[in-house]
Design a protein around this motif. Structure first.
Motif, PDB file in Angstrom:
ATOM      1  N   GLU A   1      42.049  29.400  43.944  1.00  8.42           N
ATOM      2  CA  GLU A   1      41.228  30.606  44.031  1.00  8.42           C
ATOM      3  C   GLU A   1      41.148  31.240  42.641  1.00  8.42           C
ATOM      4  OE1 GLU A   1      43.930  30.091  46.046  1.00  8.42           O
ATOM      5  OE2 GLU A   1      42.739  29.322  47.723  1.00  8.42           O
TER       6      GLU A   1
ATOM      7  N   GLU B   1      37.441  36.425  43.506  1.00  9.02           N
ATOM      8  CA  GLU B   1      37.534  37.087  44.800  1.00  9.02           C
ATOM      9  C   GLU B   1      36.636  36.402  45.827  1.00  9.02           C
ATOM     10  OE1 GLU B   1      36.313  41.481  46.174  1.00  9.02           O
ATOM     11  OE2 GLU B   1      37.880  41.435  44.642  1.00  9.02           O
TER      12      GLU B   1
ATOM     13  N   SER C   1      37.798  38.287  38.312  1.00  7.38           N
ATOM     14  CA  SER C   1      38.613  38.821  39.401  1.00  7.38           C
ATOM     15  C   SER C   1      38.243  40.263  39.712  1.00  7.38           C
ATOM     16  CB  SER C   1      40.101  38.754  39.018  1.00  7.38           C
ATOM     17  OG  SER C   1      40.356  39.558  37.870  1.00  7.38           O
TER      18      SER C   1
ATOM     19  N   LEU D   1      41.800  38.899  44.562  1.00  5.27           N
ATOM     20  CA  LEU D   1      42.172  37.629  43.965  1.00  5.27           C
ATOM     21  C   LEU D   1      43.682  37.421  43.939  1.00  5.27           C
ATOM     22  CD1 LEU D   1      41.437  35.005  42.563  1.00  5.27           C
ATOM     23  CD2 LEU D   1      41.391  36.239  40.387  1.00  5.27           C
ATOM     24  N   SER D   2      44.448  38.461  43.598  1.00  2.86           N
ATOM     25  CA  SER D   2      45.873  38.213  43.352  1.00  2.86           C
ATOM     26  C   SER D   2      46.826  39.264  43.895  1.00  2.86           C
ATOM     27  CB  SER D   2      46.112  38.077  41.844  1.00  2.86           C
ATOM     28  OG  SER D   2      45.688  39.255  41.168  1.00  2.86           O
ATOM     29  N   SER D   3      46.353  40.320  44.557  1.00  6.37           N
ATOM     30  CA  SER D   3      47.261  41.386  44.954  1.00  6.37           C
ATOM     31  C   SER D   3      46.983  41.872  46.370  1.00  6.37           C
ATOM     32  CB  SER D   3      47.168  42.576  43.978  1.00  6.37           C
ATOM     33  OG  SER D   3      47.929  43.670  44.446  1.00  6.37           O
TER      34      SER D   3
ATOM     35  N   ALA E   1      44.855  37.791  49.541  1.00  5.36           N
ATOM     36  CA  ALA E   1      44.870  37.688  48.082  1.00  5.36           C
ATOM     37  C   ALA E   1      45.309  36.279  47.719  1.00  5.36           C
ATOM     38  CB  ALA E   1      45.825  38.713  47.468  1.00  5.36           C
ATOM     39  N   GLY E   2      44.465  35.567  46.963  1.00  3.69           N
ATOM     40  CA  GLY E   2      44.774  34.171  46.686  1.00  3.69           C
ATOM     41  C   GLY E   2      44.824  33.409  47.998  1.00  3.69           C
TER      42      GLY E   2
END
Length: 402
Positions: free
Chosen positions: A108, A111, A155, A181-183, A215-216
């Motif tokens: 990934e 988003e 992102s 994307l990551s959180s 996220a991810g």
């Protein structure tokens, strides 16, 4: 758009795969899907603890897969296979679940990738349940990848007032989701800002709707309480691992069954509109939010000529509302600048509602009094054309599920 097209191609291949295999065997899908149903679900959970038990029952179901996959996985990962899979034939449900468990996704990097991953499985499992389970209802999924631009791989995303994912049915929103994307924490914070207490008029005594954050490759179910409080429910899944993907697919099916129970529990209200959705007729657009309705009309001059009205007449109707609590009130702008440079007229109005059940004579009198007061104010307007805008807005705000 390329990512969306790829996902739809995968969905088409999955469905074709199931159809091609089941054409040669007796389709026992309705029998196999029973292994994925919630055991003993008779009533909706009333608390977060009960909801967690419903989404993640101690005696969870199993995913029927083809014999070939079952024996291959049994050799590779016997514990996961025995806990979550059951050997089946080549009917549609086992074939399609087999393909879903085999589908791999790339890393990934935006988003949009996260939205695509989660949306793929949500749509896929819901289609299986609607097609083969005894729990059937009509719903709509809305997915919205909040990229800065359509082709962006960044992102970052625009901050919007609508969640990334919606599921609506019976004019109500029963599932909302937010992708990052990551959180997961950022996704939860964004979602928390967008929800409001559930309207008693539309949701009745319903104690919660479902939510999720992603996220991810991480995914977490949420409870959106009646008061608007957001609570994490159950474990966080890593969809890149076999055991978590199996649990995730089962939990989606359980969520489907819970939503069916929610639909059966809400009051029957004609003409309501689900939260965060739009109603578009010609140049007029109504956007329904939990705490307001936004109305915009493109080519406002043409609209006024067609309706034989004008901004001055409409503003008099807004002014009259200020003296009547039984009419929706204008929100936001306090100036007279309602028309943009492009000629679009925009206002935001507070919603109105009432209890779904009138439990006493006093409640009936209060409602009748409110209706009479509102009609009296509107009838005193000098022009029927001004009143028409008030009546139209009033009707839509009373029917919005905010």
């Amino acid at each position: 758009m390329k990512k969306e097209e790829q996902l739809r191609e995968k969905e088409l291949l999955l469905m074709q795969s199931g159809q091609n295999n089941t054409a040669l065997v007796e389709d026992r899908s309705e029998e196999w899907i029973k292994h994925m149903l919630i055991p003993g679900l008779t009533t909706l959970p009333q608390h977060d603890y009960d909801l967690a038990n419903a989404l993640f029952p101690e005696k969870h179901g199993k995913l029927p897969v083809t014999r070939r996959m079952y024996h291959e996985r049994l050799m590779q990962k016997p514990n996961v296979t025995k806990s979550f899979l059951i050997e089946a034939d080549d009917s549609a449900v086992p074939t399609l679940l087999t393909t879903a468990l085999w589908v791999s996704f790339g890393p990934e990097v935006s988003e949009m990738d996260v939205s695509g991953l989660v949306g793929f499985f949500l749509r896929y499992i819901f289609v299986l349940y609607r097609s083969y389970s005894p729990y059937k209802f009509t719903y709509q999924f809305f997915f919205n990848c909040n990229e800065t631009t359509a082709g962006s791989r960044s992102s970052s995303s625009k901050k919007r007032s609508r969640p990334d994912t919606l599921l609506t049915a019976s004019g109500c929103t029963f599932l909302i989701g937010e992708d990052k994307l990551s959180s997961l924490s950022d996704a939860e914070a964004d979602l928390t800002e967008k929800v409001r207490p559930l309207s008693t008029m539309f949701y009745g005594e319903l104690q919660f709707i479902l939510g999720y954050i992603a996220a991810g490759s991480a995914f977490q179910w949420l409870s959106i309480g009646k008061s608007g409080v957001v609570t994490r429910v159950g474990p966080t899944f890593d969809l890149s691992t076999d055991v978590d993907r199996c649990q995730y697919l089962l939990s989606i099916g359980y969520a489907y069954q819970l939503i069916k129970k929610m639909i059966d529990s809400v009051p029957k209200v004609r003409g309501r509109h689900a939260m965060f959705t739009e109603d578009i007729v010609g140049d007029r657009t109504l956007c329904f939010f939990p705490d307001r309705v936004k109305k915009s009309v493109k080519n406002f001059d043409s609209f006024c000529r067609e309706m034989m009205t004008g901004l001055d007449v409409i503003l008099r109707a807004y002014k009259a509302r200020e003296r009547c609590p039984s009419l929706p009130q204008l929100m936001g702008k306090k100036s007279d600048n309602y028309i943009s440079r492009t000629g679009t007229y925009t206002v935001q109005i507070s919603p109105l509602g009432h209890a779904p059940i009138l439990r006493s004579e006093q409640s009936i009198r209060t409602m009748a009094k409110n209706v009479c007061e509102a009609l009296s104010v509107l009838m005193r307007q000098a022009s029927f054309t001004g009143m028409s805008d008030s009546l139209m807005l009033c009707r839509y705000h009373r029917s919005s599920s905010c």
